[in-house]
Every structure is written in structure tokens, then in C-alpha cells.
Design an enzyme around this catalytic site. Structure first.
Site, mmCIF file in Angstrom:
data_model
loop_
_atom_site.group_PDB
_atom_site.id
_atom_site.type_symbol
_atom_site.label_atom_id
_atom_site.label_comp_id
_atom_site.label_asym_id
_atom_site.label_seq_id
_atom_site.Cartn_x
_atom_site.Cartn_y
_atom_site.Cartn_z
ATOM 1 N N LYS A 84 -0.538 14.417 0.996
ATOM 2 C CA LYS A 84 -1.787 14.557 0.493
ATOM 3 C C LYS A 84 -1.950 16.015 0.339
ATOM 4 C CE LYS A 84 -3.751 10.514 2.515
ATOM 5 N NZ LYS A 84 -4.549 9.761 1.522
ATOM 6 N N LYS B 252 -9.607 13.563 3.959
ATOM 7 C CA LYS B 252 -8.877 12.116 3.934
ATOM 8 C C LYS B 252 -7.883 12.531 5.084
ATOM 9 C CE LYS B 252 -7.788 13.492 -0.566
ATOM 10 N NZ LYS B 252 -7.472 12.288 -0.883
ATOM 11 N N ARG B 253 -7.159 11.554 5.387
ATOM 12 C CA ARG B 253 -6.363 11.861 6.770
ATOM 13 C C ARG B 253 -5.344 13.058 6.277
ATOM 14 N NH1 ARG B 253 -2.428 8.083 7.107
ATOM 15 N NH2 ARG B 253 -2.848 7.364 5.132
ATOM 16 N N HIS C 102 0.769 -1.233 -0.040
ATOM 17 C CA HIS C 102 0.132 0.183 0.161
ATOM 18 C C HIS C 102 0.925 1.356 0.025
ATOM 19 C CE1 HIS C 102 -4.250 -1.393 0.586
ATOM 20 N NE2 HIS C 102 -3.471 -2.655 1.348
ATOM 21 N N THR D 206 -9.131 6.253 -2.578
ATOM 22 C CA THR D 206 -10.291 5.579 -2.767
ATOM 23 C C THR D 206 -11.277 6.367 -2.698
ATOM 24 O OG1 THR D 206 -10.475 4.700 -0.648
ATOM 25 C CG2 THR D 206 -9.738 3.026 -2.476
ATOM 26 N N LYS E 124 -15.032 7.591 -4.685
ATOM 27 C CA LYS E 124 -16.326 7.720 -4.346
ATOM 28 C C LYS E 124 -16.908 9.013 -4.752
ATOM 29 C CE LYS E 124 -14.417 5.657 -0.110
ATOM 30 N NZ LYS E 124 -13.851 6.041 1.065
HETATM 31 C C1 PLP Z 1 -12.501 6.356 1.624
HETATM 32 C C2 PLP Z 1 -12.105 6.846 2.868
HETATM 33 C C3 PLP Z 1 -10.781 7.266 3.069
HETATM 34 C C4 PLP Z 1 -9.752 7.200 1.880
HETATM 35 O O1 PLP Z 1 -9.567 8.476 1.452
HETATM 36 P P1 PLP Z 1 -8.542 8.990 0.355
HETATM 37 O O2 PLP Z 1 -9.088 10.107 0.043
HETATM 38 O O3 PLP Z 1 -8.253 7.874 -0.679
HETATM 39 O O4 PLP Z 1 -7.257 8.949 1.311
HETATM 40 C C5 PLP Z 1 -10.642 7.788 4.493
HETATM 41 N N1 PLP Z 1 -11.288 7.652 5.433
HETATM 42 C C6 PLP Z 1 -12.647 7.503 5.188
HETATM 43 C C7 PLP Z 1 -13.634 7.674 6.195
HETATM 44 C C8 PLP Z 1 -13.194 7.046 4.039
HETATM 45 O O5 PLP Z 1 -14.340 6.824 3.679
#
Ligand code: PLP
Length: 824
Positions: free
Chosen positions: A569, A563-564, A372, A671, A675
Site C-alpha cells: 500500500k 488503511k492497514r 480478494h 474501498t 469513500k
Molecule cells: C474502508 C475501510 C478499510 C479499507 O480501506 P482501503 O483503503 O480500501 O484499504 C479499512 N479499514 C476501515 C476501518 C475502513 O473503513
């Protein structure tokens, strides 16, 4: 598992349950009365939720039992997905929807004067993960059940999952999330599935006469019991229900009665606390180096318990350990369970007395590994002395594997000392460390990356020498997300609009969404599409009003980065651009600015100083911008606290613009990006991770790409990048950076951001300066597009239509076909 006796074939199958609302309502009241002991007139919302879960759970259990029967009859290979994280979120709506009872349940509850949406919100999020990696595991569990792969997920039942984030004076505050306080009606404790797990102690040669030379006896100094808790995971249309088995640690003798009675109250309690603390907390990601001994204990604890469970089941049904690879495919989700490789070797060598080569062959045919990240600070490794003290037998086995591995490389030829050094399981530079990525790679027949770009980078960088040695092992499996949760459940407005337009086929095959292409330029459809988006935005605005007293206008462009929080990022790039935009709006009030709401959300690892500072900066900028009458109605900045799965389900359907702006080469896949796009947001992003493939699928005209490519980032770094020159050449960037640096947003502490901003001037590891102008230009392009409603709508519709390939069903089918060799 409901049952594993294998003698169930003769038992009568349960009658299929009826699903009309009156029968459902009766069932719910019955659960409320006899399981919770509550009268309908006295029941609180929590009681209703509980009763609903018990009713739907019974239906899930029916399907669980028949799936289990099917699995035993088929006698095929089963998949075991080992992951230290499962970021599940809520399960009630997921289960009701996958059992195809959403409307019936809504009506049943309405007849009881209960609003399903209100009680759904009371369910706590199961937040047993940090972010994308854990959410992927949760999407995979649902997709494996959906595409009919017999699978078990294995992980840890953390008492405290991901922390709850509060914002106090703009700073992140971490509070424990107590998701189990009201009990967890989804789980079943399986006391019969309990195993001992040892730590430390001594290793002696086996004394049996017929012992093999490799056979040893490990006498651990410490032992705990792992007990299973099972949660059923229902696939779409209830086709199959698989098991998520999470382990909890308990002391060997739960009450340590002897010691307690002997008067050693403190000692007895200490031992009990020590065992239980093993599964108390989820480790925050990025607290690198995660040097905590407890973390290594957690990894071994859940790996050892899971392997005992897998081996026990295999022997029970098939009798011969040598057939394990024909019946079990074990997927390692990142390196956290990589110690399983050494553990299975130990079981095969010491318990089953196999010779080394045969044990190694069985091990490699059983395991596969998903990588990952390639970030050096995130590649897991353990100091050899620590590993040896906790797992002395495993250390011996690692050395034995390593000497064979290195001999194989030398025999193969073409590997100089440097190459041998990178393949070695032991990092000999400085303090000796065991490289878990190398152990996972060596012990697996398949190693996959999570996007095409990331897989190429694996072959070119960290695993280049491994790839030369084993050129067929690395393969790509681009991530996906489950469209049940991330479209059908979280965005009911868009879901029904799509059904109305193209029928139901896409519900069983996400690529069927492609039929929406025909509607991209249909103005009546565009109108409806924009109305759905507008309603989702109004809902988010209302939620933010209630939770953080924010006032945001649903007519504005909603620009969202959730996101985190991590420097790679690049939330900082987004904030700097917001400051620059703020500056320009103030300087040129006469221009036709597009009203924008910039939303941020995400947690920072508790030990990650710069990430926490970035949260504070977002809040500082928000305070100044949101109180400045000069930009009223044109720019709003809001940090949304406690980003989690449930918050994502509200924010993503409301997004116009999705920020996916990592430094190219650093985000393995992402991911969140998927979404947003399937919910009709346009992506502004770099050519990183899965963004590259998203551009290929949605078409380059329907995505806003900017910035350096991964290759260009690497070239810049190699050729001596000088951020200062870049900053001086950009008037907007220098102004924004000096405003932040000089304390415009932190008047009470003007040098608060000096270190953060100086980092951009001095080295700019994350290429914020290098990408700034190109990013700002892409943002202005988004503004121009926004002013052409029909053009915006058509691009957003193309995004929904063409994202079907990013369903995790497709990803799982690829794993099933290429790696696990199960199924069609
Ligand atoms: C999808 C998701 C992530 C991953 O987000 P990225 O933008 O791909 O880092 C992190 N936290 C939650 C709660 C998510 O639903």
C-alpha cells in the site's frame, strides 16, 4: 430470526409505531426505567445510549418480523454470505437513520437534555475484521437489506475483535479491544440454534446395508457447541431487515458437571477454556503464513455451524436436500470459508447418502466464491498433515474431488503436467499443502474478482489454467460502499447541501448524484461546498487536538492515507515524499508552498516487522518536521492512532486529498478510495484496483494518476529492474532516502531504518523508487490546483457527482442478477 415456525401468518401484525419526538421520548424513558431499572435523573450517558438502542431496536424488530414473513411466503432463493470478518463499526446511528428517525430521535433526546452525538460516541465499534474485506461484508449486509435480497450473514462472534492500537514512543502497541464489556444490546442469543462441531478422530466405512460406497462415518475425537447470536441489519428506509448470525463456541456440557464433580476441576476447566478460546480472538491479517492451527479450527467451526443451520432450514421448509441449490446461494467471502465445499460434500455423501456426482453437482450449484487477493503470500493453504489430523474425513473428500478434477482436465486436453500441477488442489512442491483458493474455485459455479483489473489479473495469473478449463466461471463484480454510512451519516453537512441542490432522488439511487454535475462550476455552490469541507476539517482538527494534542490548521490541504499498514500500500512512498518535501521547503523557503497536513492512520499486523517500522518512521518524521520552525505552517505530519470505522467516519469527510498509491497490480480493489471520492476528496493514485474504474467514472481531469501500470510493473520485474540506477538519477529521492537511512529522524538509533531503506536500494519489490518522481510531480500538480480554489472545488464536486456507480447497492444488484439469480 424472530421466528421460524412457519405458522405465523395468522398472528396479528404489530401496530405501526408512531414516530413523533414526544412518543419517542416516552419510549426511551420507558426503556430506561423498566429495562435498565434507571431513573431519568440518575441515568448516565451509557444508560441513555442503551435505552435509545432498545427503543430503535424494537422498531427494527417489527420490520425484521415482517421481512421474515415475506421471505417465507415468497419461498424463493436465499443468500448466505459466509465471511470470517464483519467490520461493522457502530450500529446506532445506522439503524436510526435507516429507520428514518434521525431528526425525531435528535429532538426526542434534546427534550430529555441528552445530546445524540455525545451518546453515539459511547457505542463501541464492532471491529470483527481487519480492514477492507471485513468492511465490504458489512456494507454488503446493509445493501442486501436495502435492495431487498433475503440474506443471512454468517461469521464469528469474536470476544476480542481487532486490537486497539496505541502509540508509545512512536511504536505501535496492541491492546485487546473489549467491545462486549458493557453488553451488546443489538444481539439476541439463540440457544435453540446450537450445533455440534467436531475435530480430529477417525473415519470408518458406514455399516448400513444400503450404504453407498462413498458413505463413511466420521467419529470426531473432540466436539464443541456452536451457538448463534443474531443481530438485525436494517436496510435503507427499513425496507427489509436481514440477520447477521455470529457463532460462539462453548464446551459440549457447559459446566462439564460430571468431570467437575468427579474432582477433575483442572481438566473440566481446560476443556471449557479450549472450546471458548476458539472464538476468543480475530486473527490479524497478514501474519502470513497464518499457520496457526487455531485459525483453521475457526474456519471449520463457523463453516460447519453455518452449513448445519442452512441445511436444517432447507429441510424444514422444503424437505428435499436435492433442491438445495434452488433455494440457497452460498457466497464465500475469500477462501476463509472454503472448507465449506468439503463440508457440504460430507453432509451430502455421509448424511444423505447421495452418490458422488450428484453431491458434487449440488455443491457446485450452491457455492460461489469471491477472490480478494492474488499476492502469493496471501493465498491461503494448509499443510496436508495438519488438515488431515483435524479433518480426516474432509481430507478424503478433497482427494476424491481432486482426482475427478484432474481427470476432467486431462480429458479436456491442452493441459500439460505443469498446468495440471497448478489446477491440483494439492501443492506438491515441497511440503504438501492444500490450496484453499483452488478448492473454492473447483467447488463454485461462479468466481468473481472485485475490480475489472483484478478480475483480468485472475484470468492471466493465478487462475489462468482454471480459467481455460472453466472459461465461463470467472466474472467481475467491482466493489462498492454503502452511501448511507459513507455519505449520509458520516457527512451530514455535505448530505444536506446535496439534498438542497438536487433533491432526494439520490438517496434511493446513488447514480442520481449525477445531477450535481450541473453545479460543478456554480460559484455559489462551490462556496457552500468548500464551507462544508472546511467545517469537517475543523471538526477533525478538534478531535485530534483532544485525542493526541495535535495542532493542525483547517486551512491547510489535508492529505490523508488511512488503511492497514502494508508495504504494497506504500505508506513508505508517501513518507519518503514528505521527507523530500520537507527538504525542499527548508532549501527554498522563498517559494510559494502550499500548507499541507499529512495524516496517516492504520494498524500493522502484530507479526509484520516492516509495517511496524513504517509506523515508527511516520512518527519519527512527524516529531522532527513538526518541531522545525523552518517549516512551521507549511508542513505537518501526524499519525492518528487506532484507525477504525468510527475514525474513518471523521477523517474521510475532512480529506482534500486521498492517497491510493499501491504498487499497480497489488490492490485488488480498495474501498477506502471510493469513500473519499464520494466525500469530495481528490484522489492521488496509481492505476490499481478500482482506481482504474474511478478514473473512468469521474473523468481523467478530476483525478491525479501517476506511476507505472500493472503491465509496466510486471515488465520491469521481468526485465531486471535496477532500483539503484533509478535512485541515483533522482536527486530528491536520493537525498530523502539518505536522510532516513543516516538517522536524521532517528538520532538516538541512527541505523533504525537501514534495513528498510536498503530494501529499496537492493530490490525495491514495491517499486517505491520507480514511482517516486512521478508521484512527487503529481503532488506538485495538486499544489498548483489547490491555489486555484474554483478549479479544485469543481473537480471535487465532479467526484461527488460521478461516484454513484460505486454504491454497494449496484454491486449487490449485480451479484443478485448474475451469481445468485435472485430478484429483479
Ligand atoms: C474502508 C475501510 C478499510 C479499507 O480501506 P482501503 O483503503 O480500501 O484499504 C479499512 N479499514 C476501515 C476501518 C475502513 O473503513
Amino acid at each position: 430470526m424472530p421466528t421460524e415456525t412457519g405458522v405465523t401468518a395468522s398472528l396479528p401484525k404489530p401496530e405501526p409505531r408512531q414516530s413523533d419526538p414526544t412518543i419517542l421520548a416516552r419510549e426511551i424513558v420507558e426503556r430506561l426505567t423498566y429495562r435498565l431499572g434507571k431513573d431519568a435523573t440518575a441515568a448516565q450517558p451509557h444508560d441513555w445510549l442503551h435505552a435509545v438502542i432498545l427503543s430503535i431496536r424494537d422498531r427494527v424488530i417489527d420490520a425484521w418480523i415482517s421481512s421474515t414473513h415475506k421471505t417465507y411466503e415468497e419461498q424463493g432463493r436465499r443468500v448466505y454470505y459466509l465471511s470470517l470478518e464483519f467490520l461493522i463499526g457502530r450500529l446506532m446511528r445506522d439503524a436510526v437513520s435507516n429507520m428514518e428517525l434521525l431528526e425525531e430521535m435528535r429532538q426526542a433526546l434534546a427534550s430529555l437534555n441528552v445530546d445524540i452525538d455525545i451518546i453515539a460516541e459511547l457505542e463501541p465499534d464492532a471491529a470483527l475484521g481487519n480492514g477492507g474485506l471485513g468492511r465490504l461484508a458489512a456494507c454488503f449486509m446493509e445493501s442486501m437489506a436495502t435492495v431487498d435480497v433475503p440474506a443471512y450473514g454468517y461469521g464469528i462472534r469474536y470476544v476480542n475483535g481487532m486490537f486497539r492500537q496505541e502509540i508509545s514512543d512512536g511504536w505501535q502497541v496492541e491492546l485487546p479491544e473489549t467491545w462486549l464489556t458493557h453488553g451488546n444490546p443489538w444481539e439476541f442469543e439463540r440457544r435453540e440454534a446450537s450445533y455440534e462441531v467436531g475435530f480430529g478422530g477417525l473415519v470408518d466405512p458406514a455399516e448400513d446395508e444400503d450404504a453407498t460406497p462413498h458413505q463413511m462415518v466420521w467419529r470426531p475425537a473432540e466436539r464443541v457447541i456452536a451457538t448463534a447470536f443474531d443481530t438485525p441489519i436494517a436496510g435503507w428506509r427499513g425496507k427489509r431487515v436481514n440477520t447477521l448470525r455470529l457463532w460462539t463456541a462453548q464446551p459440549i456440557d457447559p459446566i462439564l458437571l460430571d468431570r467437575f464433580n468427579a474432582g477433575d476441576h483442572v481438566g473440566a476447566l481446560q476443556e471449557s477454556n479450549r472450546a471458548e478460546s476458539l472464538t476468543r480472538v480475530l486473527y490479524p491479517a497478514d501474519s502470513s503464513p497464518a499457520g496457526q492451527e487455531l485459525r483453521l479450527r475457526q474456519e471449520y467451526f463457523f463453516s460447519a455451524a453455518s452449513l448445519q443451520d442452512i441445511v436444517r432450514r432447507h429441510i424444514q421448509y422444503f424437505g428435499d436436500i436435492r433442491t438445495l441449490p434452488d433455494k440457497a446461494a452460498i457466497q464465500l467471502n475469500d477462501t476463509h470459508p472454503a472448507v465449506s465445499v468439503a463440508e457440504l460434500m460430507r453432509v451430502l455423501l455421509d448424511q444423505y447418502g447421495l452418490d458422488f456426482d450428484e453431491a458434487w453437482d449440488i455443491t457446485r450449484r450452491t457455492f460461489s466464491y469471491t477472490n480478494h487477493t492474488l499476492l502469493p503470500e496471501a493465498l491461503e493453504s494448509w499443510p496436508v498433515p495438519l488438515f488431515e489430523r483435524l479433518l480426516p474425513r474432509h481430507m478424503q473428500i478433497v482427494y476424491a474431488i481432486n482426482s475427478r478434477l484432474l481427470a476432467e482436465a486431462r480429458r479436456a486436453g491442452g493441459f500439460d503436467d505443469a498446468a495440471i500441477g497448478t489446477i491440483s488442489l494439492i501443492d506438491e512442491g515441497g511440503e504438501r499443502r492444500l490450496r484453499m483458493g483452488n478448492l473454492a474455485f473447483a467447488g463454485s459455479h461462479s468466481i468473481n474478482g472485485v475490480s475489472a483489473l483484478h478480475t483480468d489479473l485472475m484470468k492471466q495469473t493465478v487462475f489462468a489454467d482454471f480459467h481455460r478449463l472453466y472459461p465461463t466461471r470467472i466474472n467481475n463484480k467491482t466493489n462498492g460502499v454503502t452511501f448511507r454510512r459513507w455519505l449520509m451519516q458520516c457527512n451530514p453537512g455535505l448530505f444536506s447541501l446535496v439534498r438542497e441542490a438536487i433533491g432526494d432522488r439520490f438517496m434511493d439511487d446513488a447514480e442520481g448524484l449525477r445531477d450535481l454535475d450541473a453545479f460543478a462550476h456554480d460559484s455559489a455552490f462551490q462556496e457552500k461546498f468548500l464551507a462544508v469541507k472546511r467545517a469537517n476539517k475543523a471538526h477533525l482538527a478538534q478531535v485530534l487536538r483532544e485525542r493526541v494534542n495535535a495542532r493542525i490548521d483547517p486551512a491547510a490541504l489535508f492529505d490523508i492515507q488511512i488503511k492497514r499498514i502494508h508495504e504494497y500500500k506504500r505508506q513508505l512512498l508517501n513518507i519518503v515524499e514528505a521527507v523530500s518535501l520537507y527538504d525542499q521547503i527548508r532549501s527554498h523557503p522563498e517559494r510559494d508552498w502550499v500548507p499541507r497536513v499529512k495524516l496517516f492512520g492504520g494498524k500493522a499486523a502484530s507479526s509484520y516487522h516492516n509495517a511496524k517500522l513504517i509506523i515508527k518512521l511516520a512518527n519519527d518524521v512527524a516529531r522532527v518536521v513538526n518541531h522545525d520552525p523552518a517549516v512551521q505552517g507549511l508542513l505537518k505530519v501526524q499519525f492518528v492512532p487506532n484507525y477504525n470505522v468510527s475514525m474513518a467516519e471523521i477523517m474521510i469527510p475532512a480529506a482534500d486529498l486521498s492517497e491510493q498509491i499501491s504498487t499497480a497490480g497489488m490492490e485488488a480493489s480498495g474501498t477506502g478510495n471510493m469513500k473519499f471520492a464520494v466525500n469530495g476528496a481528490l484522489t492521488i493514485g496509481t492505476l490499481d484496483g478500482a482506481n482504474v474504474e474511478m478514473r473512468d467514472h469521474v473523468g481523467p481531469d478530476n483525478i491525479l494518476i501517476f506511476g507505472l501500470t500493472a503491465q509496466e510493473v510486471a515488465d520491469r520485474r521481468a526485465n531486471g529492474y535496477a532500483p539503484r540506477d533509478v535512485i541515483e538519477a533522482s536527486c530528491e529521492l536520493s537525498q530523502a532516502l539518505s536522510a532516513i537511512r543516516s538517522g536524521v529522524f532517528s538520532p538516538g538509533q541512527p541505523d533504525r531504518y537501514a534495513g528498510l531503506i536498503d530494501g529499496i536500494y537492493d530490490h525495491d519489490w514495491f517499486m517505491v523508487a520507480a514511482d517516486f518522481d512521478s508521484y512527487a510531480a503529481a503532488q506538485r500538480q495538486a499544489d498548483r490546483l489547490w491555489n486555484d480554489k474554483a478549479a479544485w472545488a469543481s473537480k471535487a464536486i465532479y467526484n461527488v457527482a460521478r461516484m454513484g456507480w460505486f454504491s454497494s447497492d449496484r454491486t449487490i444488484r449485480e451479484y443478485a442478477r448474475d451469481i445468485w439469480k435472485v430478484l429483479p
